[in-house]
Design a protein around this motif. Sequence first.
Motif, PDB file in Angstrom:
ATOM      1  N   LYS A   3       3.341 -12.977  -1.843  1.00 21.50           N
ATOM      2  CA  LYS A   3       4.583 -12.924  -2.613  1.00 21.50           C
ATOM      3  C   LYS A   3       4.338 -12.812  -4.111  1.00 21.50           C
ATOM      4  CE  LYS A   3       6.685 -15.969   0.776  1.00 21.50           C
ATOM      5  NZ  LYS A   3       7.088 -17.336   1.035  1.00 21.50           N
ATOM      6  N   SER A   4       3.104 -12.822  -4.526  1.00 16.54           N
ATOM      7  CA  SER A   4       2.763 -12.895  -5.948  1.00 16.54           C
ATOM      8  C   SER A   4       3.011 -11.589  -6.694  1.00 16.54           C
ATOM      9  CB  SER A   4       1.298 -13.284  -6.110  1.00 16.54           C
ATOM     10  OG  SER A   4       0.955 -13.336  -7.467  1.00 16.54           O
ATOM     11  N   LYS A   5       3.476 -11.735  -7.908  1.00 20.31           N
ATOM     12  CA  LYS A   5       3.671 -10.580  -8.796  1.00 20.31           C
ATOM     13  C   LYS A   5       2.563 -10.526  -9.849  1.00 20.31           C
ATOM     14  CE  LYS A   5       8.052  -9.597  -7.533  1.00 20.31           C
ATOM     15  NZ  LYS A   5       8.044  -8.964  -6.265  1.00 20.31           N
ATOM     16  N   ASN A   6       1.665 -11.516  -9.838  1.00 16.50           N
ATOM     17  CA  ASN A   6       0.631 -11.619 -10.860  1.00 16.50           C
ATOM     18  C   ASN A   6      -0.705 -11.022 -10.457  1.00 16.50           C
ATOM     19  OD1 ASN A   6       2.403 -13.012 -12.548  1.00 16.50           O
ATOM     20  ND2 ASN A   6       1.900 -14.960 -11.570  1.00 16.50           N
ATOM     21  N   VAL A   7      -0.798 -10.472  -9.259  1.00 11.86           N
ATOM     22  CA  VAL A   7      -2.044  -9.857  -8.803  1.00 11.86           C
ATOM     23  C   VAL A   7      -1.777  -8.405  -8.430  1.00 11.86           C
ATOM     24  CG1 VAL A   7      -3.095 -12.017  -8.011  1.00 11.86           C
ATOM     25  CG2 VAL A   7      -1.720 -10.669  -6.438  1.00 11.86           C
ATOM     26  N   SER A   8      -2.824  -7.689  -8.208  1.00 15.36           N
ATOM     27  CA  SER A   8      -2.728  -6.278  -7.849  1.00 15.36           C
ATOM     28  C   SER A   8      -1.946  -6.088  -6.540  1.00 15.36           C
ATOM     29  CB  SER A   8      -4.161  -5.725  -7.684  1.00 15.36           C
ATOM     30  OG  SER A   8      -4.158  -4.516  -6.990  1.00 15.36           O
ATOM     31  N   ALA A   9      -1.248  -5.000  -6.453  1.00 15.50           N
ATOM     32  CA  ALA A   9      -0.498  -4.670  -5.236  1.00 15.50           C
ATOM     33  C   ALA A   9      -1.438  -4.553  -4.039  1.00 15.50           C
ATOM     34  CB  ALA A   9       0.282  -3.376  -5.422  1.00 15.50           C
ATOM     35  N   THR A  10      -2.660  -4.137  -4.290  1.00 17.43           N
ATOM     36  CA  THR A  10      -3.648  -4.021  -3.216  1.00 17.43           C
ATOM     37  C   THR A  10      -3.978  -5.399  -2.639  1.00 17.43           C
ATOM     38  OG1 THR A  10      -4.581  -2.127  -4.392  1.00 17.43           O
ATOM     39  CG2 THR A  10      -5.923  -3.086  -2.646  1.00 17.43           C
ATOM     40  N   ILE A  11      -4.090  -6.389  -3.503  1.00 14.41           N
ATOM     41  CA  ILE A  11      -4.371  -7.757  -3.048  1.00 14.41           C
ATOM     42  C   ILE A  11      -3.187  -8.289  -2.244  1.00 14.41           C
ATOM     43  CG2 ILE A  11      -4.845 -10.133  -3.813  1.00 14.41           C
ATOM     44  CD1 ILE A  11      -7.181  -8.226  -4.313  1.00 14.41           C
ATOM     45  N   VAL A  12      -1.975  -8.033  -2.723  1.00 18.32           N
ATOM     46  CA  VAL A  12      -0.763  -8.462  -2.018  1.00 18.32           C
ATOM     47  C   VAL A  12      -0.724  -7.833  -0.625  1.00 18.32           C
ATOM     48  CG1 VAL A  12       1.767  -8.321  -1.998  1.00 18.32           C
ATOM     49  CG2 VAL A  12       0.562  -8.871  -4.123  1.00 18.32           C
ATOM     50  N   THR A  13      -0.986  -6.546  -0.556  1.00 12.16           N
ATOM     51  CA  THR A  13      -0.984  -5.826   0.718  1.00 12.16           C
ATOM     52  C   THR A  13      -2.043  -6.387   1.664  1.00 12.16           C
ATOM     53  OG1 THR A  13      -0.237  -3.835  -0.415  1.00 12.16           O
ATOM     54  CG2 THR A  13      -1.198  -3.541   1.777  1.00 12.16           C
ATOM     55  N   GLN A  14      -3.234  -6.650   1.143  1.00  7.78           N
ATOM     56  CA  GLN A  14      -4.322  -7.183   1.971  1.00  7.78           C
ATOM     57  C   GLN A  14      -3.961  -8.584   2.483  1.00  7.78           C
ATOM     58  OE1 GLN A  14      -6.744  -5.576   3.149  1.00  7.78           O
ATOM     59  NE2 GLN A  14      -8.069  -7.159   3.961  1.00  7.78           N
ATOM     60  N   ALA A  15      -3.356  -9.409   1.636  1.00 11.98           N
ATOM     61  CA  ALA A  15      -2.945 -10.753   2.070  1.00 11.98           C
ATOM     62  C   ALA A  15      -1.919 -10.647   3.196  1.00 11.98           C
ATOM     63  CB  ALA A  15      -2.379 -11.534   0.888  1.00 11.98           C
ATOM     64  N   ARG A  16      -0.970  -9.750   3.044  1.00 15.91           N
ATOM     65  CA  ARG A  16       0.035  -9.555   4.099  1.00 15.91           C
ATOM     66  C   ARG A  16      -0.601  -9.059   5.393  1.00 15.91           C
ATOM     67  NH1 ARG A  16       4.591  -6.625   0.301  1.00 15.91           N
ATOM     68  NH2 ARG A  16       5.305  -8.544  -0.692  1.00 15.91           N
ATOM     69  N   ARG A  17      -1.541  -8.156   5.269  1.00 13.00           N
ATOM     70  CA  ARG A  17      -2.238  -7.595   6.439  1.00 13.00           C
ATOM     71  C   ARG A  17      -2.997  -8.707   7.178  1.00 13.00           C
ATOM     72  NH1 ARG A  17      -5.326  -3.226   4.296  1.00 13.00           N
ATOM     73  NH2 ARG A  17      -3.371  -2.108   4.363  1.00 13.00           N
ATOM     74  N   ILE A  18      -3.691  -9.560   6.422  1.00 15.81           N
ATOM     75  CA  ILE A  18      -4.457 -10.655   7.036  1.00 15.81           C
ATOM     76  C   ILE A  18      -3.523 -11.639   7.726  1.00 15.81           C
ATOM     77  CG2 ILE A  18      -5.930 -12.643   6.528  1.00 15.81           C
ATOM     78  CD1 ILE A  18      -7.215 -10.858   4.293  1.00 15.81           C
TER      79      ILE A  18
END
Length: 177
Positions: A155-170
């Motif tokens: 849910k973070s807006k302070n990190v890269s979109a790639t990191i957000v996507t990877q967290a969601r994928r995991i």
Amino acid sequence: MSTTTSTEEILRIAEEIQRGGDPYQVPAELLEEPREEKPANRSLYARIATMTVAEKIKLALLGNREARALLVRDSNRMIARFVLRNPRLTEEEVLGFARNRNLDSEVLRDIGEHKTWPRNYQIRHALVTNPKTPLAIALHFVGSLHERDLRFLAKSKNVSATIVTQARRILAQRGKM
């Protein structure tokens, strides 16, 4: 010595300092750890600002906590990297460096590639959540984070979109999303 010292010259100076056969002088009080915690003073900053590259290297390799805290933010990237070679550097200091959003990305890369520091969960977490951490390093550690931290990252807006996507994928793979 000029401020545009070559990388080879800097590495030669560092080896000379580590062997102990160098002519560079730094104040003795900057080599000893203080008995009590206190913020870095302005005079220390002024002293470091007037040092040559060789003196800064020596201080980075042998200096105390206050000196390391100032030198890790030095404009010369090599000085900051030598701070990470200081044998008295603690995991607590490294954690502070990993959390620092104003630190150079190369220093964060060196922390992430170190053989022992990433074993500390807090350091891995700090590297993943620091937007200056190189993407490859941050992605490497995302999978090792706890579910609670992955939910926060998703849910973070302070990190890269790639990191957000990877967290969601995991989270989706773990069936927790």
